[in-house]
Design an enzyme around this catalytic site. Structure first.
Site, PDB file in Angstrom:
ATOM      1  CB  CYS A   1     -59.499  32.518  36.273  1.00 42.50           C
ATOM      2  SG  CYS A   1     -58.919  33.713  35.056  1.00 42.50           S
TER       3      CYS A   1
ATOM      4  CB  CYS B   1     -61.951  31.420  33.072  1.00 45.68           C
ATOM      5  SG  CYS B   1     -60.301  30.690  33.029  1.00 45.68           S
TER       6      CYS B   1
ATOM      7  CG  ASP C   1     -64.121  44.787  36.896  1.00 45.42           C
ATOM      8  OD1 ASP C   1     -64.861  45.296  36.024  1.00 45.42           O
ATOM      9  OD2 ASP C   1     -63.994  43.558  37.031  1.00 45.42           O
TER      10      ASP C   1
ATOM     11  CG  HIS D   1     -56.522  29.842  33.622  1.00 38.29           C
ATOM     12  ND1 HIS D   1     -56.931  31.074  34.095  1.00 38.29           N
ATOM     13  CD2 HIS D   1     -55.651  29.343  34.559  1.00 38.29           C
ATOM     14  CE1 HIS D   1     -56.341  31.306  35.265  1.00 38.29           C
ATOM     15  NE2 HIS D   1     -55.564  30.281  35.565  1.00 38.29           N
TER      16      HIS D   1
ATOM     17  CG  ASN E   1     -47.881  44.814  32.872  1.00 37.91           C
ATOM     18  OD1 ASN E   1     -46.949  45.383  32.313  1.00 37.91           O
ATOM     19  ND2 ASN E   1     -48.824  45.471  33.525  1.00 37.91           N
TER      20      ASN E   1
ATOM     21  N   GLY F   1     -45.577  42.332  37.608  1.00 36.84           N
ATOM     22  CA  GLY F   1     -46.745  42.947  38.220  1.00 36.84           C
ATOM     23  C   GLY F   1     -48.060  42.455  37.650  1.00 36.84           C
ATOM     24  CB  CYS F   2     -48.870  39.796  35.257  1.00 39.00           C
ATOM     25  SG  CYS F   2     -50.311  39.142  34.447  1.00 39.00           S
ATOM     26  CB  SER F   3     -52.986  41.242  39.279  1.00 39.48           C
ATOM     27  OG  SER F   3     -53.658  41.796  38.182  1.00 39.48           O
TER      28      SER F   3
ATOM     29  CG  HIS G   1     -57.226  34.001  31.495  1.00 38.41           C
ATOM     30  ND1 HIS G   1     -58.125  32.955  31.617  1.00 38.41           N
ATOM     31  CD2 HIS G   1     -57.351  34.443  30.225  1.00 38.41           C
ATOM     32  CE1 HIS G   1     -58.759  32.788  30.471  1.00 38.41           C
ATOM     33  NE2 HIS G   1     -58.306  33.685  29.609  1.00 38.41           N
TER      34      HIS G   1
ATOM     35  CG  HIS H   1     -54.808  39.786  31.200  1.00 36.01           C
ATOM     36  ND1 HIS H   1     -54.088  38.938  32.022  1.00 36.01           N
ATOM     37  CD2 HIS H   1     -54.765  40.995  31.819  1.00 36.01           C
ATOM     38  CE1 HIS H   1     -53.654  39.597  33.082  1.00 36.01           C
ATOM     39  NE2 HIS H   1     -54.040  40.859  32.982  1.00 36.01           N
TER      40      HIS H   1
ATOM     41  CD  GLN I   1     -53.756  46.296  32.502  1.00 37.90           C
ATOM     42  OE1 GLN I   1     -54.357  47.296  32.864  1.00 37.90           O
ATOM     43  NE2 GLN I   1     -52.820  45.720  33.241  1.00 37.90           N
TER      44      GLN I   1
ATOM     45  CG  HIS J   1     -44.657  53.648  21.956  1.00 44.70           C
ATOM     46  ND1 HIS J   1     -43.391  53.883  22.422  1.00 44.70           N
ATOM     47  CD2 HIS J   1     -45.453  53.606  23.055  1.00 44.70           C
ATOM     48  CE1 HIS J   1     -43.415  53.977  23.750  1.00 44.70           C
ATOM     49  NE2 HIS J   1     -44.648  53.799  24.155  1.00 44.70           N
TER      50      HIS J   1
ATOM     51  CG  HIS K   1     -40.758  50.199  22.925  1.00 45.11           C
ATOM     52  ND1 HIS K   1     -39.528  50.517  22.410  1.00 45.11           N
ATOM     53  CD2 HIS K   1     -41.542  51.274  22.681  1.00 45.11           C
ATOM     54  CE1 HIS K   1     -39.565  51.737  21.892  1.00 45.11           C
ATOM     55  NE2 HIS K   1     -40.777  52.222  22.038  1.00 45.11           N
TER      56      HIS K   1
ATOM     57  CE1 TYR L   1     -24.214  56.429  37.471  1.00 46.05           C
ATOM     58  CE2 TYR L   1     -25.251  55.176  35.711  1.00 46.05           C
ATOM     59  CZ  TYR L   1     -24.435  56.214  36.127  1.00 46.05           C
ATOM     60  OH  TYR L   1     -23.860  57.044  35.198  1.00 46.05           O
TER      61      TYR L   1
HETATM   62  O1  LIG Z   1     -24.790  46.581  44.289  1.00 46.75           O
HETATM   63  P1  LIG Z   1     -24.303  46.002  42.991  1.00 46.75           P
HETATM   64  O2  LIG Z   1     -24.169  44.525  43.065  1.00 46.75           O
HETATM   65  O3  LIG Z   1     -23.077  46.689  42.447  1.00 46.75           O
HETATM   66  O4  LIG Z   1     -25.430  46.248  41.866  1.00 46.75           O
HETATM   67  C1  LIG Z   1     -26.639  46.876  42.077  1.00 46.75           C
HETATM   68  O5  LIG Z   1     -26.514  48.278  41.888  1.00 46.75           O
HETATM   69  C2  LIG Z   1     -26.161  48.691  40.583  1.00 46.75           C
HETATM   70  C3  LIG Z   1     -26.188  50.198  40.537  1.00 46.75           C
HETATM   71  O6  LIG Z   1     -27.454  50.735  40.842  1.00 46.75           O
HETATM   72  C4  LIG Z   1     -27.098  48.106  39.516  1.00 46.75           C
HETATM   73  O7  LIG Z   1     -26.573  48.383  38.226  1.00 46.75           O
HETATM   74  C5  LIG Z   1     -27.265  46.600  39.668  1.00 46.75           C
HETATM   75  O8  LIG Z   1     -28.246  46.140  38.762  1.00 46.75           O
HETATM   76  C6  LIG Z   1     -27.651  46.288  41.114  1.00 46.75           C
HETATM   77  O9  LIG Z   1     -27.770  44.895  41.294  1.00 46.75           O
HETATM   78  O1  LIG Z   2     -52.467  44.238  35.736  1.00 44.59           O
HETATM   79  P1  LIG Z   2     -52.920  45.192  36.793  1.00 44.59           P
HETATM   80  O2  LIG Z   2     -53.281  44.492  38.050  1.00 44.59           O
HETATM   81  O3  LIG Z   2     -53.961  46.156  36.328  1.00 44.59           O
HETATM   82  O4  LIG Z   2     -51.682  46.132  37.213  1.00 44.59           O
HETATM   83  C1  LIG Z   2     -50.415  46.035  36.672  1.00 44.59           C
HETATM   84  O5  LIG Z   2     -50.302  46.851  35.522  1.00 44.59           O
HETATM   85  C2  LIG Z   2     -50.476  48.241  35.734  1.00 44.59           C
HETATM   86  C3  LIG Z   2     -50.220  48.945  34.415  1.00 44.59           C
HETATM   87  O6  LIG Z   2     -48.922  48.717  33.925  1.00 44.59           O
HETATM   88  C4  LIG Z   2     -49.546  48.768  36.818  1.00 44.59           C
HETATM   89  O7  LIG Z   2     -49.919  50.113  37.132  1.00 44.59           O
HETATM   90  C5  LIG Z   2     -49.635  47.945  38.088  1.00 44.59           C
HETATM   91  O8  LIG Z   2     -48.647  48.383  39.005  1.00 44.59           O
HETATM   92  C6  LIG Z   2     -49.410  46.467  37.723  1.00 44.59           C
HETATM   93  O9  LIG Z   2     -49.529  45.668  38.877  1.00 44.59           O
END
Ligand SMILES: O=P(O)(O)O[C@H]1O[C@H](CO)[C@@H](O)[C@H](O)[C@H]1O
Ligand SMILES: O=P(O)(O)O[C@H]1O[C@H](CO)[C@@H](O)[C@H](O)[C@H]1O
Lengths: 341, 341
Positions: free
Chosen positions: B49, B52, B75, B112, B150, B156-158, B161, B163, B165, B278, B295, B313
């Site tokens: 890792c 670590c 990096d 870890h 994340n 998308g957390c790579s 461990h 962490h 950012q 924020h 958030h 949508y």
């Molecule tokens: O195709 P579905 O099952 O109606 O639903 C899909 O499209 C909708 C509209 O973009 C989204 O709100 C849902 O989250 C997605 O799973």
């Molecule tokens: O944690 P990483 O590998 O830096 O990257 C992750 O967080 C970033 C910031 O939200 C995003 O841009 C990447 O798409 C996501 O994989």
């Protein structure tokens, strides 16, 4: 160092939002989640599919034995006709509006295993005509009609039979309102339509063009957020999809086939995306500021199984991309225009 | 039928964006993609890792043998110090800005296998103090400092461990600019801060509260887009995380532990999310309109493996949710405040 190899931001003139572009980050290692590529060989007919011809859906309705397209009311639509007069609450921190709307499902083909790039141009003409027909009917009652497709399980598509959706409502959705304001302000300031000018400039610069034909231009827009995002622009002065004439419809069917075939060729897979049409509002206002267009938002980044995650920074700050739009456009231009696997 | 069982929209007063709420749609069948729940038992130390203690990263740097938190330059950061004076292009359809910035990684713990809800309150105090220290330093040079996490491969957390950012830059990101404008306009119109009024009203209405303590309030906001989205609000008149006093920091550590524990208890899993702070812009302007808040955007919808897809949508129109914010808050209140598995 020019702006294009150092981190920089680009502004989306349709929404006012910025995107952070970090070209040098393209080669970072990826040890995160991977997706499952859909490689399943599907049958042309599936007795359990609620969209296949002749099958009965969960609500007891039976699909006709259709030949081209078939449209029905979404059994689990997010919108429904309002039971009472739509009401609104104006308390500034708790604003709400009751909505009135309809959701429909559009089957693109009777054949369960097809996708748009695998369909013939005449079959795609039938899809566009179906969009036109339902748009024409719904815009009589609703100011805002969203026609879209979620393709691939990764895009939340709940089952593989080729289909899209139409959600129609009286209010303007957030994205339509934003694009409407920005296009109107541009016309006011420059005396010409934003996307009309953009079509001309992208044809001059050429490096973001993916493909074009008589009536349509597909570019990776200067402000693209998704790695292989494209903007499909009508070259003619058209605001609503139902106003397209037969030549424009035929030309659209051709470019839809070519663009989605190029997508499939990038990673030799059925390329997932969400696509949707942005028509002008049907609110009786003049609409010369607006140009009919479709957005394609495909999530894949590096391979059929590694997508871009729009998470942390992207949610809290603004979209971020690694490869530049110019690089993405070059990749989409280099692959074959014909689906090659 | 009230506004709350019929489809309706709610407006986010921090951004001006609307969300479509469709409570009746909560029970539609789901046959789409499912995610892999992370159930792997991790070791407390992993020799491979890069986060670590004592391990050497890909660039040859060795992590210290740290006890609490550890921060290093990312990096593969999306931002870097500008080589030249940041330049801008003002052509209306091709606007860009060269950016200047820094990206750091914040290891929350040497262990870890831990996540925030599994850490002790004193260990969480150390995390908050680390955020404060780096924020204080970076805000001298950058107007906009994004602190975020994340969590989970699905986000998308790579790597696992624990962490987060920090991305800092001179320009205001799109979300900060929007929230800044909306909070400033509210102060102008009402003579009080938007989120100060909101804290009071949510305490009166009570049905969207998840938990609270002396200095913090966690609610599912009235305009929540993600199924279990929460807003963590400082009850006191604070604009920047480094201005929190020791009592506010201690109280924050407690509510971070409680909120993330409640999340884990909903589906008995390590609940993925992106969270971010924020802070007010550090641009030397008066900031009485702003209230410090975080958030939490968690993607899960129905189970540890079924998430909400923000696709078609949602991308083309506006966010859409099924269960109401009031229902989500009730679920988060009903589960134990202590991680129970
Ligand atoms: O195709 P579905 O099952 O109606 O639903 C899909 O499209 C909708 C509209 O973009 C989204 O709100 C849902 O989250 C997605 O799973
Ligand atoms: O944690 P990483 O590998 O830096 O990257 C992750 O967080 C970033 C910031 O939200 C995003 O841009 C990447 O798409 C996501 O994989």
């Amino acid at each position: 160092m020019t702006a294009f190899d150092h981190p920089h931001r680009r502004k989306n003139p349709l929404t006012g939002r910025w995107v952070l572009v970090s070209p040098h980050r393209n080669n970072r290692p990826w040890l995160g989640a991977t997706e499952v590529a859909s490689t399943a060989q599907l049958p042309a007919f599936d007795a359990d599919c609620p969209l296949c011809p002749g099958n009965t859906r969960a609500n007891g309705e039976t699909n006709p034995v259709y030949d081209t397209t078939h449209v029905f009311a979404n059994d689990f639509g997010a919108l429904m006709p309002a039971a009472t007069e739509p009401a609104a609450g104006a308390e500034p921190l708790f604003q709400h509006q009751v909505t009135d709307g309809e959701c429909r499902v559009v089957c693109f083909s009777p054949e369960h295993h097809l996708t748009l790039p695998e369909m013939s141009v005449p079959a795609l003409v039938a899809v566009v005509q179906t969009w036109q027909q339902h748009y024409r009917e719904l815009r009589q009652r609703f100011a805002c009609v969203h026609i879209f497709e979620n393709k691939g399980a990764i895009m939340g598509c709940s089952q593989p039979h080729p289909h899209g959706q139409i959600w129609a409502h009286q209010h303007l959705s957030t994205e339509i309102e934003l694009e409407d304001q920005h296009q109107a302000a541009y016309l006011q300031a420059h005396g010409s339509a934003l996307l009309a000018d953009y079509v001309v400039k992208e044809q001059q610069q050429a490096d973001r063009i993916v493909c074009q034909n008589a009536h349509w231009l597909a570019v990776v827009p200067y402000w693209a957020a998704w790695p292989f995002e494209t903007l499909l622009l009508c070259k003619d002065d058209v605001q609503h999809i139902d106003a397209l004439n037969p030549a424009q419809v035929e030309s659209l069917a051709q470019i839809l086939k070519e663009l989605t075939s190029r997508y499939d060729n990038v990673f030799q897979c059925s390329f997932p995306y969400s696509m949707g049409w942005h028509n002008a509002p049907s609110d009786g206002q003049p609409q010369s500021h607006w140009r009919l267009h479709a957005h394609f938002y495909p999530p894949l980044l590096r391979s059929a199984t590694v997508k871009k995650h729009m998470v942390g920074y992207e949610m809290m700050a603004e979209s971020q991309r690694d490869l530049t739009p110019e690089t993405a456009a070059a990749i989409l231009r280099q692959v074959s225009a014909v689906r090659s696997f």
